[in-house]
Design an enzyme around this catalytic site. Sequence first.
Site, PDB file in Angstrom:
ATOM      1  N   HIS A  81       0.849  -1.206   0.000  1.00 35.71           N
ATOM      2  CA  HIS A  81       0.000   0.000   0.000  1.00 35.71           C
ATOM      3  C   HIS A  81       0.871   1.238   0.000  1.00 35.71           C
ATOM      4  O   HIS A  81       1.510   1.575   1.007  1.00 35.71           O
ATOM      5  CB  HIS A  81      -0.945   0.026   1.208  1.00 35.71           C
ATOM      6  CG  HIS A  81      -1.967   1.116   1.102  1.00 35.71           C
ATOM      7  ND1 HIS A  81      -3.317   0.876   0.965  1.00 35.71           N
ATOM      8  CD2 HIS A  81      -1.843   2.463   1.066  1.00 35.71           C
ATOM      9  CE1 HIS A  81      -3.973   2.014   0.871  1.00 35.71           C
ATOM     10  NE2 HIS A  81      -3.083   3.014   0.920  1.00 35.71           N
TER      11      HIS A  81
ATOM     12  N   HIS B  67       1.658   5.264  -2.284  1.00 37.15           N
ATOM     13  CA  HIS B  67       1.202   6.277  -3.254  1.00 37.15           C
ATOM     14  C   HIS B  67       2.426   6.892  -3.927  1.00 37.15           C
ATOM     15  O   HIS B  67       3.027   7.837  -3.404  1.00 37.15           O
ATOM     16  CB  HIS B  67       0.390   7.377  -2.553  1.00 37.15           C
ATOM     17  CG  HIS B  67      -0.887   6.886  -1.962  1.00 37.15           C
ATOM     18  ND1 HIS B  67      -2.118   7.084  -2.561  1.00 37.15           N
ATOM     19  CD2 HIS B  67      -1.129   6.176  -0.836  1.00 37.15           C
ATOM     20  CE1 HIS B  67      -3.059   6.526  -1.817  1.00 37.15           C
ATOM     21  NE2 HIS B  67      -2.486   5.963  -0.761  1.00 37.15           N
TER      22      HIS B  67
ATOM     23  N   HIS C 295      -9.408   1.895  -0.392  1.00 34.93           N
ATOM     24  CA  HIS C 295      -9.295   2.616   0.860  1.00 34.93           C
ATOM     25  C   HIS C 295     -10.685   2.530   1.497  1.00 34.93           C
ATOM     26  O   HIS C 295     -11.662   3.002   0.906  1.00 34.93           O
ATOM     27  CB  HIS C 295      -8.956   4.081   0.623  1.00 34.93           C
ATOM     28  CG  HIS C 295      -7.521   4.323   0.237  1.00 34.93           C
ATOM     29  ND1 HIS C 295      -6.975   3.858  -0.933  1.00 34.93           N
ATOM     30  CD2 HIS C 295      -6.547   5.007   0.880  1.00 34.93           C
ATOM     31  CE1 HIS C 295      -5.710   4.234  -0.990  1.00 34.93           C
ATOM     32  NE2 HIS C 295      -5.419   4.931   0.086  1.00 34.93           N
TER      33      HIS C 295
ATOM     34  N   ASP D 172       2.235   3.298   2.921  1.00 36.66           N
ATOM     35  CA  ASP D 172       1.234   4.299   2.536  1.00 36.66           C
ATOM     36  C   ASP D 172       1.861   5.593   2.032  1.00 36.66           C
ATOM     37  O   ASP D 172       1.621   6.014   0.905  1.00 36.66           O
ATOM     38  CB  ASP D 172       0.274   4.582   3.702  1.00 36.66           C
ATOM     39  CG  ASP D 172      -1.063   5.166   3.254  1.00 36.66           C
ATOM     40  OD1 ASP D 172      -1.275   5.320   2.041  1.00 36.66           O
ATOM     41  OD2 ASP D 172      -1.901   5.466   4.132  1.00 36.66           O
TER      42      ASP D 172
ATOM     43  N   GLU E 154     -11.383   4.587   6.411  1.00 37.19           N
ATOM     44  CA  GLU E 154     -10.240   5.273   7.044  1.00 37.19           C
ATOM     45  C   GLU E 154     -10.828   6.451   7.812  1.00 37.19           C
ATOM     46  O   GLU E 154     -10.799   7.599   7.378  1.00 37.19           O
ATOM     47  CB  GLU E 154      -9.237   5.741   5.982  1.00 37.19           C
ATOM     48  CG  GLU E 154      -7.947   6.282   6.592  1.00 37.19           C
ATOM     49  CD  GLU E 154      -6.944   6.726   5.541  1.00 37.19           C
ATOM     50  OE1 GLU E 154      -7.270   6.700   4.345  1.00 37.19           O
ATOM     51  OE2 GLU E 154      -5.826   7.118   5.930  1.00 37.19           O
TER      52      GLU E 154
ATOM     53  N   GLN F 285      -9.416   9.383  -5.580  1.00 30.88           N
ATOM     54  CA  GLN F 285      -9.113  10.023  -4.293  1.00 30.88           C
ATOM     55  C   GLN F 285     -10.235  10.937  -3.794  1.00 30.88           C
ATOM     56  O   GLN F 285     -10.568  10.951  -2.619  1.00 30.88           O
ATOM     57  CB  GLN F 285      -7.812  10.837  -4.431  1.00 30.88           C
ATOM     58  CG  GLN F 285      -7.496  11.749  -3.269  1.00 30.88           C
ATOM     59  CD  GLN F 285      -7.006  11.017  -2.031  1.00 30.88           C
ATOM     60  OE1 GLN F 285      -5.852  10.646  -1.943  1.00 30.88           O
ATOM     61  NE2 GLN F 285      -7.898  10.812  -1.062  1.00 30.88           N
TER      62      GLN F 285
HETATM   63 FE   FE2 Z   1      -3.399   5.140   0.987  1.00 32.45          FE
END
Ligand code: FE2
Length: 425
Positions: free
Chosen positions: A73, A75, A224, A323, A227, A166
């Site tokens: 995971h 980005h 995701h 992450d 969260e 996102q």
């Molecule tokens: Fe993430």
Amino acid sequence: MSIAWPAANAYADAMRLVVNNCVVPGRSGTVSIVCDDGTISEVAPAGAVASIRGDVVIDAEGRFVSPPFVDAHFHLDSVLTRVPNRSGTLREGIDNWAHYKRSKLTVEDVYQRANRYCEHAFARGIQAIRSHVDVCDQRLLGVEALLQIRADWKDRIDIQLVAFPQDGFFDGPETRSLLIRALDMGVDVVGGIPHNERTGALGHRSIVELMEIADERDLLVDMHCDESDDPGSRHVEILTDETYKRNMGERVTASHITSTAMMDRYYLNRKLIPLMARTGIHVIANPLINVHLGGHFHHPAPRAMAPIKELLAAGITVACGQDCNEDPWYPLGDADMFEVAKMGAHVGHMMGLAQLDEMYRTITYYPARIMRLDGYGLDPGARASFVIFDAPTLLDAMRTSAERLVIVRDGTVAIDRRLNSTTDG
Ligand code: FE2
């Protein structure tokens, strides 16, 4: 665009690599690892393998050897942007990233940052990354750049890309077509962010529609999910049910699910976790980011991370991801997967020796399973990719975040920080 590999080294043309005196996970004593044409052909007790003329021979001298780290995971599109986040919250991170996208994002910018990060990550022992890439951008600049990164790094790092809306799947009228376009361009996995949709109902709908897209295309899913510090954020239940109805167990991953840390224990332990275990859905926790971004508005502050101990005990495959690294959500990070596992161990009360071994697996074998990496591990038949750490045991390697002395990729020594290797003959 191209990248500069480390300078060619003396091992480049070797066909057979023998690494002696290795301490490896799950075996007592030291072993020799024999690699032929990029594949592990033999793992034998120390002394049982004779080197032959032309072999590259490395003496690990009783050091711990592991298959490479897998960061499931991450980005890569926002890495190293170093955008400050004054409140330290998820919300400000998303807003600051949206501003960065509008004002600064170019293909070259994403490529250069991701490339710099991959160079560092490879040197830190990472050889597989699942990276989300934001598709809420009319130009899909991040997708274009990261597809190039995936191609340029394929000999060093297995990169899987996730089409990640996102700002929300229903945030803009074109997000669906942008996500589809990203998949058509070659992005591997379907992403989502149901807790960031405007309403819970839209979050629910986004899961159904995204699972439909993945099912039709026979793709993996990694959303995701939840969260949030809101115990009422229960999208993972919907994601699990969709996984069950479509018989997509083991192809679907719920990332984060931090709301589970706040949930009523009866619901969590008697309903949700058993349902997830029956379905085969995977979980990725991101300990560094979860404890940093979560729990801001509660007193006492909770340990805002998925209950990895309970999830593992239920037989669910759990990975821990990094992450973020120097991005709008997190100013720290050093591509150190041991740091990730150790934070997970602290927050998840996983400090027993057997539990630390499990935590090691959440950054190696378990994410490899989630990413469906072929030939992962140190058994005969596996890809000859591994790392020699400057530590005698797994515990010492983890405890000290030991230096990655030698990095082998598909039977070739890519990085060797020792100077006493020899070539027989
Ligand atoms: Fe993430």
